[in-house]
Write a protein that holds these residues in place. Structure first.
Motif, short mmCIF file in Angstrom:
data_model
loop_
_atom_site.label_atom_id
_atom_site.label_comp_id
_atom_site.label_asym_id
_atom_site.label_seq_id
_atom_site.Cartn_x
_atom_site.Cartn_y
_atom_site.Cartn_z
N ILE A 92 0.85 -1.21 0.00
CA ILE A 92 0.00 0.00 0.00
C ILE A 92 0.88 1.26 0.00
O ILE A 92 0.59 2.24 0.67
N LYS A 93 1.95 1.17 -0.79
CA LYS A 93 2.87 2.31 -0.89
C LYS A 93 2.20 3.48 -1.64
O LYS A 93 1.10 3.32 -2.17
N THR A 94 2.92 4.58 -1.71
CA THR A 94 2.44 5.76 -2.46
C THR A 94 1.02 6.13 -2.01
O THR A 94 0.12 6.27 -2.83
N ALA A 141 -1.13 4.33 -0.57
CA ALA A 141 -2.03 3.27 -1.04
C ALA A 141 -2.47 3.54 -2.48
O ALA A 141 -3.66 3.55 -2.80
N TYR A 142 -1.50 3.75 -3.35
CA TYR A 142 -1.74 4.03 -4.77
C TYR A 142 -2.81 5.13 -4.90
O TYR A 142 -3.69 5.07 -5.76
N GLY A 143 -2.71 6.12 -4.00
CA GLY A 143 -3.60 7.27 -4.06
C GLY A 143 -4.89 7.14 -3.26
O GLY A 143 -5.67 8.09 -3.18
N HIS A 146 18.09 -4.09 -11.20
CA HIS A 146 19.16 -3.08 -11.06
C HIS A 146 18.67 -1.78 -10.47
O HIS A 146 19.02 -0.70 -10.94
N ARG A 147 17.81 -1.93 -9.43
CA ARG A 147 17.40 -0.78 -8.64
C ARG A 147 18.09 -0.97 -7.29
O ARG A 147 19.28 -0.72 -7.18
N PHE A 148 17.39 -1.51 -6.29
CA PHE A 148 18.08 -1.79 -5.03
C PHE A 148 18.52 -3.24 -5.00
O PHE A 148 18.01 -4.07 -5.74
N THR A 163 13.54 -10.58 -3.65
CA THR A 163 13.94 -9.90 -4.88
C THR A 163 12.68 -9.36 -5.55
O THR A 163 11.56 -9.63 -5.10
N HIS A 164 12.87 -8.57 -6.57
CA HIS A 164 11.73 -7.96 -7.29
C HIS A 164 12.04 -8.09 -8.78
O HIS A 164 13.14 -7.72 -9.22
N PHE A 165 11.09 -8.65 -9.54
CA PHE A 165 11.36 -8.93 -10.96
C PHE A 165 11.26 -7.68 -11.83
O PHE A 165 10.46 -6.78 -11.56
N GLY A 207 7.27 -12.31 -5.49
CA GLY A 207 6.24 -11.98 -6.47
C GLY A 207 5.31 -10.83 -6.09
O GLY A 207 4.75 -10.81 -5.01
N ALA A 208 5.11 -9.90 -7.02
CA ALA A 208 4.10 -8.84 -6.90
C ALA A 208 2.81 -9.33 -7.58
O ALA A 208 2.61 -10.53 -7.74
N SER A 209 1.93 -8.40 -7.96
CA SER A 209 0.61 -8.80 -8.49
C SER A 209 0.69 -9.83 -9.62
O SER A 209 -0.02 -10.84 -9.61
N THR A 210 1.55 -9.57 -10.59
CA THR A 210 1.60 -10.47 -11.75
C THR A 210 1.94 -11.90 -11.36
O THR A 210 1.30 -12.86 -11.81
N ILE A 226 3.46 -13.52 -0.93
CA ILE A 226 3.23 -12.75 -2.16
C ILE A 226 3.00 -11.29 -1.76
O ILE A 226 2.56 -11.00 -0.66
N ARG A 227 3.32 -10.39 -2.72
CA ARG A 227 3.30 -8.95 -2.42
C ARG A 227 2.49 -8.18 -3.46
O ARG A 227 3.03 -7.30 -4.14
N PRO A 228 1.20 -8.45 -3.61
CA PRO A 228 0.43 -7.68 -4.59
C PRO A 228 0.20 -6.24 -4.14
O PRO A 228 0.05 -5.97 -2.95
N GLY A 229 0.20 -5.33 -5.10
CA GLY A 229 -0.09 -3.93 -4.83
C GLY A 229 -1.26 -3.48 -5.69
O GLY A 229 -2.42 -3.53 -5.28
N ILE A 230 -0.99 -3.12 -6.93
CA ILE A 230 -2.00 -2.52 -7.80
C ILE A 230 -3.27 -3.37 -7.90
O ILE A 230 -4.39 -2.84 -7.94
N ALA A 231 -3.12 -4.69 -7.93
CA ALA A 231 -4.30 -5.55 -8.13
C ALA A 231 -5.30 -5.41 -6.98
O ALA A 231 -6.50 -5.60 -7.17
C1 LIG Z 1 5.46 -1.92 -5.80
C2 LIG Z 1 6.03 -3.19 -5.33
C3 LIG Z 1 5.22 -4.33 -5.25
C4 LIG Z 1 3.78 -4.35 -5.74
O1 LIG Z 1 3.80 -4.30 -7.15
P1 LIG Z 1 2.44 -4.42 -8.01
O2 LIG Z 1 2.89 -4.62 -9.40
O3 LIG Z 1 1.74 -3.11 -7.81
O4 LIG Z 1 1.67 -5.55 -7.47
C5 LIG Z 1 5.78 -5.48 -4.72
N1 LIG Z 1 7.06 -5.51 -4.32
C6 LIG Z 1 7.88 -4.43 -4.40
C7 LIG Z 1 9.28 -4.54 -3.93
C8 LIG Z 1 7.39 -3.24 -4.91
O5 LIG Z 1 8.19 -2.17 -5.00
#
Ligand SMILES: *Cc1c(COP(=O)(O)O)cnc(C)c1O
Length: 379
Positions: A44-46, A48-50, A142-144, A171-173, A211-214, A227-232
């Protein structure tokens, strides 16, 4: 934005946030997580996406999220101050000037440098605490993150620091949303191989996540421990191709009222630069929403809104605080009539994805761009 305290009214422009829809979306991902034996982190960063980080944070936990993810220390502390006691992860790196606060408020810190590890350790000792941290590995975004080839050396110098509890590794893809499975699988393999390698040195991390949403939607072979979904969670899959795989509900609607209706004769230029010119007698309505609210200016002469359940085109350049729309074809439009810029009205709907497509952007940006001055109204 702080409101003047003597004001008793509210302007017509509001962002309606449907908390029930949000909780239903969280529930969908809770089921996905449970089926994989994984935890659910609601990202729920930013703000919570607004959508507003505090009400959304509470709703996420009510609906079964095990943890929350944010990027800034400010958001994490705000959640703590509002009574949230589940683990809150800082998914970005943390500036050393804010480490003491992050430790004091028990935020779970992502570590991707030796400097940060040492700073967190020192702050924890000073506060008589053990700070919970997750090691971030850079497998190709190649971010953090620590490069896999340096992970062993990193652990040799930092794993034993007594102020740290290494609860997890992640990690983050870079290219999962794009459906580039070759790259994603390479990153996943690199991640898993690095973890195995570290385990051999006695460097263990109980919670592994990637894994994020995808990934949550499309690849349950990569769910791991969390799992770490955000936008979904806000009702939109990252990509259209995923839309039919699950049922999500848009959480935000953007609504306003018509401020003024004008009858203009043919050949009348409308708005800055006069690049919209009436073709016949036209009825032009003014809506008090502009690019100063986060409604993108590239939608000038292009975007559509709903009035009486019908579509009306934006006429001319969008200005900071208002836009003009062509309502010639809609009967009986009056001052005060509802305008839906995003959301449903009379059986038609404009989605954040429709707007993102017209802007040439993604849903995340459309939602998160909405300015703070637009009041969020929770339903
Ligand atoms: C933003 C973010 C997510 C969520 O990504 P979505 O594509 O919005 O699901 C998960 N993990 C990390 C590290 C992120 O920065």
């Amino acid at each position: 934005m702080t409101k003047p305290t003597l004001l008793t009214t509210r302007g017509p422009t509001v962002a309606e946030v449907n908390l029930r829809a949000f909780r239903d979306n969280v529930d969908v991902f809770k089921t996905i997580a449970t089926d994989s034996g994984s935890q659910l982190m609601a990202v729920i960063k930013t703000n919570a996406y607004g959508h507003g980080v505090v009400p959304i944070g509470h709703a996420a936990i009510e609906a079964g999220a095990d943890r929350l993810g944010v990027t800034t220390v400010e958001e994490g502390v705000l959640l703590r101050e509002n009574g949230i006691d589940v683990p809150i992860h800082l998914l970005s790196s943390t500036n050393t000037s804010q480490v003491a606060d992050a430790v004091a408020y028990d935020l779970t810190i992502s570590v991707s440098s030796q400097e940060l590890a040492v700073a967190v350790h020192a702050a924890a000792l000073k506060q008589g605490k053990t700070a919970t941290v997750h090691l971030k590995l850079d497998t190709g975004l190649h971010r953090f993150g620590i490069a896999p080839e340096n992970a062993w050396d990193f652990c040799r110098s930092c794993y034993h620091l007594t102020g740290l509890y290494w609860e997890g590794i992640y990690t983050h893809f870079s290219s999962a949303d794009e459906g580039d499975w070759t790259t994603t699988e390479q990153q996943f393999t690199l991640f898993m191989d690095t973890i195995l390698d570290l385990n051999e040195g006695g460097y263990n991390f109980p919670i592994k996540h990637a894994g994020a949403s995808t990934i949550a939607i499309e690849r349950n072979d990569m769910h791991l421990d969390m799992i770490r979904p955000g936008i979904a969670l806000f009702g939109y899959t990252p990509e259209i191709r995923q839309q039919n795989k699950l049922t999500l509900k848009p959480v935000m609607a953007l609504k306003s009222n018509i401020l003024l209706v004008r009858e203009l004769p043919p050949n009348t230029p409308v708005g800055y630069g006069g690049n919209y010119v009436t073709s016949g007698d036209e009825k032009i309505a003014i809506v008090p929403v502009g690019h100063g609210d986060g409604y993108k200016r590239v939608l000038s002469n292009k975007g559509e809104v709903l009035v009486h359940g019908q579509r009306a085109r934006i006429a001319g350049e969008i200005s900071l605080d208002q836009m003009m729309i062509d309502v010639t074809h809609i009967n009986d439009v009056r001052n005060g009539d509802e305008v839906v810029l995003m959301g449903e009205q009379g059986g038609d709907a404009i989605s954040a994805r429709d707007i993102a497509d017209k802007v040439g952007s993604i849903v995340d940006e459309v939602l998160a761009s909405l300015m703070e001055r637009v009041p969020r109204v929770y339903k």
